[in-house]
Design a protein around this motif. Structure first.
Motif, short mmCIF file in Angstrom:
data_model
loop_
_atom_site.label_atom_id
_atom_site.label_comp_id
_atom_site.label_asym_id
_atom_site.label_seq_id
_atom_site.Cartn_x
_atom_site.Cartn_y
_atom_site.Cartn_z
N LYS A 1 10.79 -23.97 -17.51
CA LYS A 1 12.04 -23.41 -17.00
C LYS A 1 13.21 -23.90 -17.87
CE LYS A 1 10.35 -23.50 -12.21
NZ LYS A 1 10.58 -24.05 -10.85
N PHE A 2 14.34 -23.20 -17.75
CA PHE A 2 15.57 -23.66 -18.40
C PHE A 2 16.67 -23.73 -17.36
CE2 PHE A 2 15.92 -19.04 -18.76
CZ PHE A 2 17.24 -18.81 -18.41
N ASP A 3 17.70 -24.51 -17.66
CA ASP A 3 18.80 -24.75 -16.74
C ASP A 3 19.86 -23.67 -16.93
OD1 ASP A 3 20.90 -25.64 -15.21
OD2 ASP A 3 20.96 -27.66 -16.05
N ILE A 4 19.99 -22.76 -15.98
CA ILE A 4 20.95 -21.66 -16.10
C ILE A 4 22.39 -22.17 -16.05
CG2 ILE A 4 20.95 -21.19 -13.61
CD1 ILE A 4 21.20 -18.53 -16.39
N LYS A 5 22.63 -23.26 -15.32
CA LYS A 5 23.99 -23.83 -15.27
C LYS A 5 24.38 -24.33 -16.65
CE LYS A 5 26.88 -27.31 -12.99
NZ LYS A 5 26.93 -28.42 -12.00
N GLY A 6 23.45 -25.02 -17.33
CA GLY A 6 23.73 -25.49 -18.69
C GLY A 6 23.93 -24.34 -19.65
N ALA A 7 23.19 -23.24 -19.44
CA ALA A 7 23.33 -22.07 -20.30
C ALA A 7 24.70 -21.41 -20.15
CB ALA A 7 22.23 -21.07 -19.98
N MET B 1 25.88 -15.79 -13.68
CA MET B 1 26.17 -16.28 -12.34
C MET B 1 25.28 -15.59 -11.30
SD MET B 1 27.91 -18.43 -10.57
CE MET B 1 29.41 -18.90 -11.43
N GLN B 2 25.02 -14.30 -11.49
CA GLN B 2 24.16 -13.57 -10.57
C GLN B 2 22.73 -14.14 -10.62
OE1 GLN B 2 24.02 -9.35 -11.30
NE2 GLN B 2 22.23 -9.05 -10.02
N LEU B 3 22.23 -14.43 -11.82
CA LEU B 3 20.90 -15.02 -11.95
C LEU B 3 20.85 -16.40 -11.30
CD1 LEU B 3 19.67 -14.20 -15.58
CD2 LEU B 3 18.95 -13.15 -13.44
N ARG B 4 21.91 -17.15 -11.48
CA ARG B 4 21.96 -18.49 -10.89
C ARG B 4 21.93 -18.41 -9.37
NH1 ARG B 4 27.02 -22.81 -11.27
NH2 ARG B 4 25.96 -24.52 -10.20
N PRO C 1 15.52 -27.31 -1.69
CA PRO C 1 16.96 -27.32 -1.96
C PRO C 1 17.26 -26.41 -3.14
CG PRO C 1 16.12 -29.57 -1.74
CD PRO C 1 14.93 -28.67 -1.81
N PRO C 2 18.43 -25.76 -3.16
CA PRO C 2 18.77 -24.87 -4.28
C PRO C 2 18.85 -25.64 -5.59
CG PRO C 2 20.69 -25.29 -2.90
CD PRO C 2 19.51 -25.85 -2.17
N ASP C 3 18.40 -25.00 -6.67
CA ASP C 3 18.50 -25.61 -7.99
C ASP C 3 18.89 -24.54 -9.00
OD1 ASP C 3 16.09 -24.48 -9.47
OD2 ASP C 3 15.07 -25.39 -7.74
N ASN C 4 19.05 -24.95 -10.26
CA ASN C 4 19.53 -24.05 -11.30
C ASN C 4 18.49 -23.77 -12.38
OD1 ASN C 4 22.39 -23.82 -10.42
ND2 ASN C 4 22.40 -26.02 -10.79
N HIS C 5 17.22 -24.02 -12.09
CA HIS C 5 16.17 -23.90 -13.11
C HIS C 5 15.40 -22.59 -12.95
CE1 HIS C 5 17.12 -28.19 -13.31
NE2 HIS C 5 16.69 -28.10 -14.56
N ILE C 6 15.38 -21.81 -14.02
CA ILE C 6 14.80 -20.48 -14.01
C ILE C 6 13.60 -20.42 -14.95
CG2 ILE C 6 15.21 -18.10 -14.74
CD1 ILE C 6 17.99 -18.30 -13.65
N ASN C 7 12.53 -19.81 -14.46
CA ASN C 7 11.35 -19.54 -15.29
C ASN C 7 11.53 -18.14 -15.89
OD1 ASN C 7 8.86 -18.91 -16.39
ND2 ASN C 7 7.70 -19.92 -14.77
#
Length: 259
Positions: A145-151, A202-205, A219-225
């Motif tokens: 996964k990658f961190d969408i917030k960091g992106a 933001m929509q993906l996050r 819990p909600p997180d920001n990591h997307i596969n």
């Protein structure tokens, strides 16, 4: 999101400072606890109004800002990226306006700060590899996964740096981009592109956080596969990350002078 808040109160005579701060710290404790109960988790970095360091009279805040701008060390830049996005949540807005006026006065003609801020911002790179494949974590809880917030950070940083440079008062990223367009710092096409990119990310996050809660009972997180995204979403993400790299190059050239 978690909490990032602080308290600013007017300067008082030295003999009243301790009592005044004690009152506002108690207020900060109550408000932060209520926010936590409402779902805004306590800040792990303790950037909250219940921390005495961030519950201060305006003169102390002005001194903080001056030190961060002129020292521009790693911790100073971190504090700048957090606290220079301040806005009035409640109370006498004139205190916030006075602090913002002070901030803009400190920033004028201080190009070294913007250089350091840009150098720090360029550490955040879109998670896209040399062969245009997604760069994901190789192990641990968020493997593949990658961190969408960091992106999203490069867009946030771009808006912040340009807004501070051109004395834009808004602190919301999309509002900043809009006012940079109105000031003709960003061309219409650049604004449209950045607005759509940021909104898509933001929509993906948001979708990821909802999925964590409803589908995984986590819990909600920001990591997307990325493998779980549609082909169209993957293609759009890759193009967005490519364009973000180009906007970063603009920032690098404008504030550091490197092509």
């Amino acid at each position: 999101t978690d909490q990032d808040n602080a308290i600013i109160f007017k300067d008082v005579p030295p003999e009243q400072e301790a009592e005044t701060q004690k009152y506002f710290l108690g207020f900060g404790e109550r408000v932060c606890a209520l926010l936590d109960r409402a779902g805004y988790a306590f800040c792990t970095g303790n950037i909250m109004a219940k921390n005495p360091q961030w519950c201060q009279p305006i003169a102390v805040w002005q001194n903080y800002f001056s030190e961060w701008i002129h020292a521009a060390k790693a911790k100073d830049l971190l504090h700048s990226s957090i606290f220079f996005d301040f806005r009035c949540g409640y109370g006498k807005e004139s205190l916030v306006e006075e602090l913002r006026e002070s901030l803009f006065g400190l920033l004028k003609g201080w190009s070294g700060f913007f250089r350091h801020l840009t150098e720090n911002a360029l550490y955040f790179k879109p998670p896209l590899g040399f062969f245009r494949n997604f760069v994901v974590e190789s192990k641990g809880e968020h493997r593949s996964k990658f961190d969408i917030k960091g992106a999203m950070m490069p867009v946030t940083d771009l808006a912040r740096i340009l807004a501070l440079k051109h004395l834009v008062e808004e602190t919301n990223t999309l509002d900043r981009l809009h006012h940079l367009q109105l000031k003709e710092v960003l061309a219409d096409g650049q604004y449209d592109e950045l607005e759509r990119m940021y909104s898509f990310l933001m929509q993906l996050r948001f979708a990821r956080q909802v999925s964590a809660i409803l589908d995984e009972n986590k819990p909600p997180d920001n990591h997307i596969n990325p493998d779980k995204l549609t082909g169209i979403e993957q293609k759009m993400l890759k193009e967005i990350f490519r364009r973000i790299e180009q906007f970063q190059s603009r920032l690098e050239f404008e504030f550091i002078g490197i092509v």
